[in-house]
Scaffold this active site. Structure first.
Site, PDB file in Angstrom:
ATOM      1  N   ASP A  26      -5.292 -11.038  -1.683  1.00  0.00           N
ATOM      2  CA  ASP A  26      -4.097 -11.024  -0.833  1.00  0.00           C
ATOM      3  C   ASP A  26      -4.576 -11.393   0.576  1.00  0.00           C
ATOM      4  O   ASP A  26      -5.223 -10.598   1.253  1.00  0.00           O
ATOM      5  CB  ASP A  26      -3.455  -9.636  -0.870  1.00  0.00           C
ATOM      6  CG  ASP A  26      -2.194  -9.543  -0.011  1.00  0.00           C
ATOM      7  OD1 ASP A  26      -2.071 -10.321   0.955  1.00  0.00           O
ATOM      8  OD2 ASP A  26      -1.351  -8.679  -0.298  1.00  0.00           O
ATOM      9  N   LYS A  55       4.934 -12.838   6.816  1.00  0.00           N
ATOM     10  CA  LYS A  55       4.119 -12.459   7.970  1.00  0.00           C
ATOM     11  C   LYS A  55       3.712 -13.713   8.749  1.00  0.00           C
ATOM     12  O   LYS A  55       4.565 -14.391   9.270  1.00  0.00           O
ATOM     13  CB  LYS A  55       2.922 -11.623   7.488  1.00  0.00           C
ATOM     14  CG  LYS A  55       3.292 -10.585   6.405  1.00  0.00           C
ATOM     15  CD  LYS A  55       4.207  -9.468   6.910  1.00  0.00           C
ATOM     16  CE  LYS A  55       4.826  -8.625   5.804  1.00  0.00           C
ATOM     17  NZ  LYS A  55       3.917  -8.021   4.862  1.00  0.00           N
ATOM     18  N   TYR A  87      -1.732  -2.902   0.007  1.00  0.00           N
ATOM     19  CA  TYR A  87      -0.385  -2.773   0.564  1.00  0.00           C
ATOM     20  C   TYR A  87       0.386  -1.696  -0.209  1.00  0.00           C
ATOM     21  O   TYR A  87       0.240  -1.587  -1.436  1.00  0.00           O
ATOM     22  CB  TYR A  87       0.291  -4.144   0.451  1.00  0.00           C
ATOM     23  CG  TYR A  87       1.681  -4.198   0.988  1.00  0.00           C
ATOM     24  CD1 TYR A  87       1.914  -4.131   2.360  1.00  0.00           C
ATOM     25  CD2 TYR A  87       2.773  -4.319   0.138  1.00  0.00           C
ATOM     26  CE1 TYR A  87       3.206  -4.183   2.859  1.00  0.00           C
ATOM     27  CE2 TYR A  87       4.062  -4.378   0.629  1.00  0.00           C
ATOM     28  CZ  TYR A  87       4.277  -4.302   1.990  1.00  0.00           C
ATOM     29  OH  TYR A  87       5.539  -4.357   2.473  1.00  0.00           O
TER      30      TYR A  87
END
Ligand code: PLP
Length: 405
Positions: free
Chosen positions: A183, A208, A111
């Protein structure tokens, strides 16, 4: 007893007993900063850890505790911690596992802000990092140094949708006693449970799929009771990136529908991915559910379904990719993912704009790459919108017939 219930049941019931809360069906929101002690001795005993009970909401809160128990159960971990954002979770974990002079081995893509955090750790604390494809045991072994104190993995990798075989990573890491952090944001525990594959810590941007409704920023970490207690009393307590009781309450609400939402996200994404492949404006579709995806076998091995995220390149330049976005009518241009609304973004100029261009190209984040988070609308409507925008992109006047009636 409690873990005998299935996942679809635990997203609704786990960690909450209504009889302990005035028979309230919904978990109550304990919107309080602090807790009163009956007398001075009780305060002394709670601070000394000799008596159970809440002290101050940075150290624990009943609404947050319900969320933590539920997430621990869903990921198959012993304990969990709620954070104010995914990045607060990532930083608390990395600060906990590293010290000056250590080295972090990372999956090839991470990310954008995790990438930023790795730069910061290096500049400020001399904690170095390397990226690896992690495609074979030897590749991983060759990148581990004496001072490697953690292996950090995203799978699927955002936004290139490459997968990493977690069992292979765990095997090599544990030979050397190095913890593996995953993650798991793109999958949610419904699709992938890294702890069950031997990984040590799972991180979520709960913003999310866990929240699922685009109305909260939050993070969660899951792992052993021992590790969670240590983080709670060190990098969570002293850096302070805790989740608010209200955000925990929203996540508990969102979690109740996680299983049904994920089924729909996956089912619709599969349909959209299949249709994208056939559209003449499309150069390449990257979707782990397709048999020609390079790690399709890994998907089948470690994921329940292929997920709700699709990346694709259009035949054209950055400007033409941006024009496709601008021509969309229902689909929203936005970063984030996992919401009820279908979202599209341009990684090269948005989520991964912080990644230096040379490295971005190496990762495969081309200027004509778009990332789609397939929402919960009727898939026919999602496709209709995409199709009309893509049709406009066919500069040579190609027209296509809708495949989905
Ligand atoms: C969004 C995201 C993060 C960061 O989470 P925030 O809640 O925005 O802080 C970390 N990892 C992945 C894979 C993400 O998608």
């Amino acid at each position: 007893m409690k873990d005998e219930k299935r996942f679809e049941t635990r997203v609704i019931h786990e960690g909450y007993e209504s009889t302990q809360h005035f028979d309230s069906l919904a978990p109550p929101l304990y919107q309080t900063s602090t807790y009163t002690f009956a007398n001075a001795k009780q305060g002394e005993h709670r601070f000394a850890g000799e008596e159970a009970g809440y002290i101050y909401s940075r150290l624990g809160n009943p609404t947050v505790s319900i969320l933590e128990q539920r997430m621990a159960s869903l990921e198959g971990g012993e304990g969990a911690l709620g954070f104010g954002s995914g990045m607060a979770a990532v930083s608390a974990v990395l600060f906990s596992l590293t010290k000056t002079g250590d080295h972090i081995l990372c999956s090839q893509g991470v990310y954008g802000c995790t990438f930023g955090l790795l730069q910061l750790l290096e500049e400020k604390f001399a904690i170095t990092h390397d990226f690896s494809s992690m495609s074979t045991e030897d590749e991983i072994r060759s990148r581990i140094h004496e001072n490697t104190s953690c292996i950090y993995v995203e799978t699927p990798i955002n936004p290139t949708m490459q997968l990493i075989d977690l069992e292979v990573v765990v095997k090599v890491a544990h030979e050397k006693g190095i913890p593996v952090v995953v993650d798991n944001t793109f999958c949610s525990p419904y699709l992938q449970r890294p702890l069950e594959l031997g990984c040590d810590i799972v991180i979520h941007s709960a913003t999310k799929y866990i929240g699922g409704h685009g109305d909260v920023i939050a993070g969660v970490v899951v792992g052993t009771q021992e590790k969670m207690s240590e983080i709670r009393m060190t990098t969570q307590k002293d850096i302070g990136g805790i989740i608010s009781p209200f955000d925990a309450w929203l996540l508990l609400r969102g979690l109740k529908t996680l299983a049904v939402r994920m089924d729909r996200h996956c089912e619709s994404a599969e349909k959209i991915a299949d249709l994208l492949v056939k559209h003449p404006a499309i150069e390449k579709v990257i979707y782990p559910g397709h048999s020609n995806h390079p790690q399709h076998a890994i998907m089948k091995k470690q994921m329940k379904k292929a997920g709700g995220m699709i990346s694709f390149t259009i035949k054209g330049s950055k400007e033409e990719a941006q024009k496709v976005m601008d021509d969309l009518q229902m689909i929203k241009i936005a970063v984030s993912l996992g919401d009820a609304e279908t979202l599209i973004q341009h990684p090269a100029t948005m989520t991964h704009a912080v990644v230096p261009e040379e490295y971005r190209m190496k990762m495969g984040i081309d200027d004509n790459l778009l990332r789609l988070s397939v929402g919960l609308e009727a898939p026919e409507d999602i496709w209709k919108d995409l199709e009309q925008a893509l049709n406009k992109a066919c500069s040579h006047g190609l027209t296509t017939v809708s495949e989905m009636k």
